[in-house]
Design a protein around this motif. Structure first.
Motif, PDB file in Angstrom:
ATOM      1  N   ARG A  63      21.034  24.593 -71.588  1.00  7.30           N
ATOM      2  CA  ARG A  63      22.411  24.112 -71.348  1.00  7.30           C
ATOM      3  C   ARG A  63      22.689  24.041 -69.848  1.00  7.30           C
ATOM      4  NH1 ARG A  63      27.219  24.166 -74.789  1.00  7.30           N
ATOM      5  NH2 ARG A  63      26.485  23.924 -76.931  1.00  7.30           N
ATOM      6  N   MET A  64      22.319  25.093 -69.115  1.00 10.33           N
ATOM      7  CA  MET A  64      22.580  25.120 -67.680  1.00 10.33           C
ATOM      8  C   MET A  64      21.848  23.997 -66.958  1.00 10.33           C
ATOM      9  SD  MET A  64      20.939  26.009 -64.602  1.00 10.33           S
ATOM     10  CE  MET A  64      19.740  27.286 -64.942  1.00 10.33           C
ATOM     11  N   LEU A  65      20.589  23.765 -67.326  1.00  8.85           N
ATOM     12  CA  LEU A  65      19.797  22.727 -66.670  1.00  8.85           C
ATOM     13  C   LEU A  65      20.368  21.342 -66.946  1.00  8.85           C
ATOM     14  CD1 LEU A  65      16.292  24.224 -67.444  1.00  8.85           C
ATOM     15  CD2 LEU A  65      17.337  24.036 -65.174  1.00  8.85           C
ATOM     16  N   LEU A  66      20.793  21.097 -68.173  1.00 12.00           N
ATOM     17  CA  LEU A  66      21.401  19.805 -68.495  1.00 12.00           C
ATOM     18  C   LEU A  66      22.696  19.603 -67.715  1.00 12.00           C
ATOM     19  CD1 LEU A  66      20.880  19.720 -72.378  1.00 12.00           C
ATOM     20  CD2 LEU A  66      19.698  18.308 -70.697  1.00 12.00           C
ATOM     21  N   ASP A  67      23.541  20.615 -67.704  1.00  6.82           N
ATOM     22  CA  ASP A  67      24.837  20.494 -67.024  1.00  6.82           C
ATOM     23  C   ASP A  67      24.680  20.314 -65.522  1.00  6.82           C
ATOM     24  OD1 ASP A  67      26.098  20.805 -69.445  1.00  6.82           O
ATOM     25  OD2 ASP A  67      26.612  22.916 -69.148  1.00  6.82           O
ATOM     26  N   THR A  68      23.642  20.948 -64.951  1.00  9.26           N
ATOM     27  CA  THR A  68      23.472  20.943 -63.497  1.00  9.26           C
ATOM     28  C   THR A  68      22.813  19.681 -62.986  1.00  9.26           C
ATOM     29  OG1 THR A  68      23.276  23.360 -63.507  1.00  9.26           O
ATOM     30  CG2 THR A  68      22.446  22.197 -61.555  1.00  9.26           C
ATOM     31  N   TRP A  69      21.722  19.280 -63.635  1.00 12.84           N
ATOM     32  CA  TRP A  69      20.861  18.265 -63.044  1.00 12.84           C
ATOM     33  C   TRP A  69      21.000  16.878 -63.647  1.00 12.84           C
ATOM     34  CZ3 TRP A  69      19.540  19.586 -58.549  1.00 12.84           C
ATOM     35  CH2 TRP A  69      19.180  20.894 -58.243  1.00 12.84           C
ATOM     36  N   PHE A  70      21.589  16.745 -64.822  1.00  8.96           N
ATOM     37  CA  PHE A  70      21.651  15.436 -65.470  1.00  8.96           C
ATOM     38  C   PHE A  70      23.114  15.042 -65.668  1.00  8.96           C
ATOM     39  CE2 PHE A  70      17.665  17.470 -66.648  1.00  8.96           C
ATOM     40  CZ  PHE A  70      16.759  16.499 -66.258  1.00  8.96           C
ATOM     41  N   THR A  71      23.596  14.210 -64.758  1.00  2.44           N
ATOM     42  CA  THR A  71      24.978  13.756 -64.771  1.00  2.44           C
ATOM     43  C   THR A  71      24.992  12.234 -64.731  1.00  2.44           C
ATOM     44  OG1 THR A  71      25.234  13.716 -62.360  1.00  2.44           O
ATOM     45  CG2 THR A  71      25.620  15.832 -63.484  1.00  2.44           C
ATOM     46  N   GLU A  72      26.164  11.647 -64.914  1.00  2.33           N
ATOM     47  CA  GLU A  72      26.258  10.188 -64.919  1.00  2.33           C
ATOM     48  C   GLU A  72      26.314   9.584 -63.524  1.00  2.33           C
ATOM     49  OE1 GLU A  72      30.097   8.540 -66.185  1.00  2.33           O
ATOM     50  OE2 GLU A  72      30.813  10.595 -66.321  1.00  2.33           O
ATOM     51  N   THR A  73      26.162  10.384 -62.482  1.00  2.00           N
ATOM     52  CA  THR A  73      26.277   9.909 -61.112  1.00  2.00           C
ATOM     53  C   THR A  73      24.973   9.292 -60.627  1.00  2.00           C
ATOM     54  OG1 THR A  73      25.544  11.980 -60.096  1.00  2.00           O
ATOM     55  CG2 THR A  73      27.879  11.812 -60.710  1.00  2.00           C
ATOM     56  N   THR A  74      25.007   8.713 -59.436  1.00  2.00           N
ATOM     57  CA  THR A  74      23.789   8.150 -58.854  1.00  2.00           C
ATOM     58  C   THR A  74      22.786   9.238 -58.493  1.00  2.00           C
ATOM     59  OG1 THR A  74      24.818   8.138 -56.654  1.00  2.00           O
ATOM     60  CG2 THR A  74      24.950   6.105 -57.945  1.00  2.00           C
ATOM     61  N   LEU A  75      23.215  10.484 -58.417  1.00  2.00           N
ATOM     62  CA  LEU A  75      22.305  11.611 -58.196  1.00  2.00           C
ATOM     63  C   LEU A  75      22.003  12.336 -59.502  1.00  2.00           C
ATOM     64  CD1 LEU A  75      23.547  13.185 -54.835  1.00  2.00           C
ATOM     65  CD2 LEU A  75      21.297  12.206 -55.286  1.00  2.00           C
ATOM     66  N   GLY A  76      22.205  11.673 -60.631  1.00  2.00           N
ATOM     67  CA  GLY A  76      22.120  12.326 -61.924  1.00  2.00           C
ATOM     68  C   GLY A  76      20.736  12.451 -62.512  1.00  2.00           C
ATOM     69  N   MET A  77      19.691  12.261 -61.718  1.00  2.00           N
ATOM     70  CA  MET A  77      18.314  12.453 -62.172  1.00  2.00           C
ATOM     71  C   MET A  77      17.616  13.295 -61.108  1.00  2.00           C
ATOM     72  SD  MET A  77      16.125  11.818 -64.603  1.00  2.00           S
ATOM     73  CE  MET A  77      17.003  10.545 -65.533  1.00  2.00           C
ATOM     74  N   PRO A  78      17.144  14.511 -61.436  1.00  2.00           N
ATOM     75  CA  PRO A  78      16.687  15.438 -60.392  1.00  2.00           C
ATOM     76  C   PRO A  78      15.335  15.116 -59.793  1.00  2.00           C
ATOM     77  CG  PRO A  78      16.388  16.420 -62.549  1.00  2.00           C
ATOM     78  CD  PRO A  78      17.127  15.126 -62.770  1.00  2.00           C
ATOM     79  N   GLY A  79      14.599  14.170 -60.357  1.00  2.00           N
ATOM     80  CA  GLY A  79      13.293  13.809 -59.812  1.00  2.00           C
ATOM     81  C   GLY A  79      12.921  12.416 -60.254  1.00  2.00           C
ATOM     82  N   ASP A  80      11.659  12.045 -60.080  1.00  2.00           N
ATOM     83  CA  ASP A  80      11.200  10.741 -60.536  1.00  2.00           C
ATOM     84  C   ASP A  80      11.326  10.645 -62.055  1.00  2.00           C
ATOM     85  OD1 ASP A  80      10.636   9.863 -58.046  1.00  2.00           O
ATOM     86  OD2 ASP A  80       8.468  10.066 -58.183  1.00  2.00           O
ATOM     87  N   GLU A  81      11.928   9.563 -62.524  1.00  2.74           N
ATOM     88  CA  GLU A  81      12.140   9.398 -63.961  1.00  2.74           C
ATOM     89  C   GLU A  81      10.828   9.097 -64.694  1.00  2.74           C
ATOM     90  OE1 GLU A  81      13.185   8.365 -67.759  1.00  2.74           O
ATOM     91  OE2 GLU A  81      12.252   6.899 -66.431  1.00  2.74           O
ATOM     92  N   ASP A  82       9.911   8.396 -64.026  1.00  2.00           N
ATOM     93  CA  ASP A  82       8.541   8.243 -64.504  1.00  2.00           C
ATOM     94  C   ASP A  82       8.416   7.706 -65.926  1.00  2.00           C
ATOM     95  OD1 ASP A  82       7.119   8.917 -62.186  1.00  2.00           O
ATOM     96  OD2 ASP A  82       7.383  11.042 -62.548  1.00  2.00           O
ATOM     97  N   GLY A  83       8.975   6.540 -66.132  1.00  3.24           N
ATOM     98  CA  GLY A  83       8.674   5.819 -67.358  1.00  3.24           C
ATOM     99  C   GLY A  83       9.242   6.399 -68.623  1.00  3.24           C
ATOM    100  N   GLY A  84      10.360   7.123 -68.533  1.00  2.20           N
ATOM    101  CA  GLY A  84      10.956   7.722 -69.712  1.00  2.20           C
ATOM    102  C   GLY A  84      10.577   9.170 -69.918  1.00  2.20           C
TER     103      GLY A  84
END
Length: 744
Positions: free
Chosen positions: A608-629
């Motif tokens: 829960r904490m990791l989802l809330d912290t690192w995955f948001t709807e903003t332009t910074l909402g992906m904490p690293g390379d998305e890498d093909g899904g």
């Protein structure tokens, strides 16, 4: 009564359809578009798993200028094909980026208005074709079309255009070459002026009539111009941009509507459906009317089954492929069979099967966990004998060196004889010519990958009736123990004489990206990279209590230096929580390991904490390379409260779903629902579990539990239930001798 039941059923179906039609509107393609450390995501416009994929060519989401639009992309992050741009007719404008405003981004439609010309560009796709609509307030439509690579464009007498481009991968280790072909038509009479420029040539297309709107529809092919024209005539039948757009929207609603959620916050819904949308960008079906061009033997093949390419398998075997195995098993079988075809055509299973051939990328024999996971979950419509032959050849006859593919080397013979990849001291001169000069040996992570991949090979060997091979691969599956140093409590590099490398710092050693010993991450990540024998790993750590304390410490461990020093050396290790890196794929399973240690409440809290912290709807909402899904599939699974820690075993670990209800429409006609009672941001802990009304205390499910349909009911609360899943007989299975057949 019968009429009432029919009416009630009809109302339910209508309600279901109404919900499904709304799913695509939750997608926010700009999520992650800035790029946290390395590559940004792109607002790709396409149909699911389709050939034509388009996005505006710019640096990232914050760039206020667009250079051009491709007619399609080769592979996300690896380049575009052809070059298109509307212009105000200013001399030299063809190669000048333009500022834009009022951007609209959806999976099925893109639009932007340029400044100061106010020209509007719109795009919508079909599977093998694209449709642009340009609006020129000046009433003087001008469009530029050009080659991005070596190729040729032709203005045909009837006002259509056609052409080709030759390309190969834009990477350190590209192999193979192929061509892309285009055929396109304009909605109004045009004058075409051709001139040299760029890698081939360019065309200035000027509408000769009156009006503000000029439309361009085109087909792409990897076979011929004639096939590109046939694709266009088949998929875009008339000049009806809005019709193409509506059809694309309906297709995305159909796909995204397969998983329906309720409850949670609006932002959580946007993150969920954006992540699910990104899980359909690859693999890509490149079959055209029952034919496909394969860069693996440079031939056009006829095949009734679709042929898929573009798989970043080191990243995607962990979560993306298991997600698609659950949601789209028929497509998954076609994808695996495509790899079987590639092996038949080239003699090796590819690392990353991209459009132009094998992209010799990353480490391991990752087709093994993918194939084993599919077979264990009942996805068997592929040639197992040939698939297994490919896995076996890659493992026993091929090289395990990073970023290489081909026959084994002296280092591979050493790995076979001694059960580990020998390491060099930092700064020691490399003596084996086959070692990649930048990627190095990655000795620890190669040994760990070999161990897990060979365990998966053992599962396939058993299913293929190769009992001797099964025992051979099970023996090799224990090789990870050879690089775990018990007196230090960490994985550790070992030299060719069997001596531990000194000095070694788990958080720092190994040069750029740790590549002497590890892959993109430091030793703290690879301490946990044993997906197939977690009980054995925990024994090496001193037992369950010590392993749990060590896992706690991973999320608390300091960097021992400044962040700018750390990220200069480990830029892929982003999204840090202590030494845990949310932004890179080898970490994805780690938060779920508390389930194997009798403390599943910590998994629930951490996820829960990791989802809330690192995955948001903003332009910074992906904490690293998305890498093909690869990263997005972690989000989809985790927000549903499930995760496949060990591809190759048909089970899912439970976490803490963020939604009150998740309903999955399965291809066998059944539905599986996850219902969370009293769910909220505070009530993140599972208090009790019922599967189809039956109480259970284990915190994992079999794949067959999901396929059978029904309801998983979780009672949530704000206080951990520390007894739930705390007994060893309730732990998810993970021993070296555990096999998938025991769980089917």
């Amino acid at each position: 009564m019968k009429k009432q039941l029919v009416r009630a059923s009809a109302i339910c179906l209508l309600s279901f359809a109404a919900v499904a039609q709304a799913q695509v509107e939750w997608v926010v393609p700009s999520m992650g578009g800035q790029g946290f450390m390395l590559e940004p995501t792109r607002p790709t416009v396409s149909l699911p798993n389709s050939m034509v994929r388009v996005y505006p060519v710019r640096k990232d989401q914050l760039d206020d200028q667009i250079h051009s639009f491709p007619l399609t992309i080769i592979s996300h992050r690896l380049g575009e094909l052809f070059w298109l741009m509307a212009s105000d007719g200013t001399p030299g404008a063809w190669d000048r980026a333009q500022a834009y405003d009022h951007e609209t981004e959806t999976p099925y439609y893109y639009a932007a208005r340029f400044e100061p010309s106010l020209i509007r560009t719109e795009f919508s796709p079909t599977a093998r074709c694209g449709y642009f609509r340009f609006t020129f307030p000046s009433g003087k439509p001008v469009v530029w079309l050009a080659n991005r690579r070596d190729g040729e464009l032709t203005a045909n007498p009837d006002g259509s255009v056609s052409g080709f481009e030759r390309f190969r991968g834009e990477s350190r280790m590209a192999s193979g070459e192929m061509q892309a072909f285009v055929y396109g038509e304009f909605s109004a009479p045009v004058k075409i002026e051709k001139s040299a420029g760029g890698k081939g040539n360019r065309m200035e297309i000027i509408a000769t009539g009156t009006g503000e709107v000029l439309e361009f529809r085109y087909g792409i092919s990897f076979i011929s111009v004639e096939q590109a024209k046939a694709n266009l005539k088949k998929e875009i039948l008339s000049w009806n941009f809005d019709g193409t757009k509506d059809a694309a929207r309906a297709r995305w609603n159909e796909v995204l509507g397969q998983v329906q959620v309720s409850g949670g916050t609006p932002e959580q819904k946007r993150v969920f459906y954006t992540s699910l949308y990104r899980c359909y960008e690859r693999m890509v079906n490149i079959s055209e009317d029952g034919r496909y061009y394969s860069a693996f033997d440079h031939q056009v093949h006829e095949d009734a089954r679709p042929f898929y390419v573009d798989n970043w398998l080191w990243d995607t075997y962990r979560a993306l492929e298991p997600l698609q195995t659950l949601l789209n098993p028929e497509m998954e079988a076609d994808k695996v069979q495509s790899y079987v075809r590639m092996f038949e055509q080239s003699g090796w299973l590819p690392s990353f099967a991209v459009l132009w051939g094998n992209h010799e990328c990353m480490t391991g024999n990752q087709a093994a966990p993918w194939f084993a996971d599919c077979w264990a979950k009942g996805v068997t419509n592929f040639d197992l004998a040939i698939a297994y032959a490919g896995v076996r050849k890659n493992s026993l006859e091929g090289t395990w060196l990073p970023w290489r593919r081909g026959p084994k080397t002296s280092l591979d013979d050493f790995l076979t004889d001694h059960g580990y990849m020998p390491a060099l001291k930092e700064g020691e001169t490399e003596t084996v010519s086959e070692v990649h000069p930048f990627e190095r040996r990655q000795a620890i992570s190669v040994t760990l990958a070999q161990s897990y991949d060979d365990w998966c090979a053992a599962q396939l060997a058993r299913d293929a009736g190769k009992s001797n091979d099964e025992q051979l691969f099970l023996k090799r599956a224990a090789d990870y123990k050879n690089v775990f140093r018990q007196d230090k409590g960490h994985v550790w590099p070992k030299d060719a004489d069997g001596k531990w490398i000194e000095p070694f710092d788990s958080g720092w050693s190994g040069g750029q990206g740790g590549r002497d010993y590890t892959t993109e991450n430091n030793g703290y990540t690879y301490d946990w990279d044993v997906q197939h024998d977690l009980s054995g790993l925990f024994e090496l750590m001193g037992g369950r209590v010590q392993a749990e304390a060590k896992l706690d410490q991973l999320f608390r461990e300091g960097l021992g230096r400044s962040k700018y020093e750390f990220w200069a050396k480990f830029p892929d290790a982003s999204g840090l929580v202590g030494q845990f890196s949310m932004g890179n794929e080898p970490s994805l399973h780690i938060p779920y390991l508390y389930n194997y240690l009798g403390a599943p409440w910590k998994t629930q809290k951490r996820v829960r904490m990791l989802l809330d912290t690192w995955f948001t709807e903003t332009t910074l909402g992906m904490p690293g390379d998305e890498d093909g899904g690869g990263m997005s599939a972690f989000v989809v699974f985790s927000m549903m409260g499930l995760y496949p820690v060990t591809p190759g075993l048909p089970i899912y670990n439970l976490a803490s779903p963020v939604f009150d209800r998740v309903t999955i429409k399965l291809h066998n006609g059944k539905t599986f629902s996850i219902v969370c009672r009293d769910n909220s941001g505070e009530n993140e802990y599972i208090q009790s579990i019922k599967l189809n009304g039956h109480v259970q205390t284990k915190v994992w499910l079999k794949h067959t539990d999901l396929l059978s349909g029904g309801t998983l009911q979780l009672q949530m609360g704000d206080t951990p239930n520390k007894l739930l899943g705390s007994e060893p007989d309730e732990f998810p299975p993970s021993t070296l001798m555990m096999n998938s057949a025991q769980l089917q």
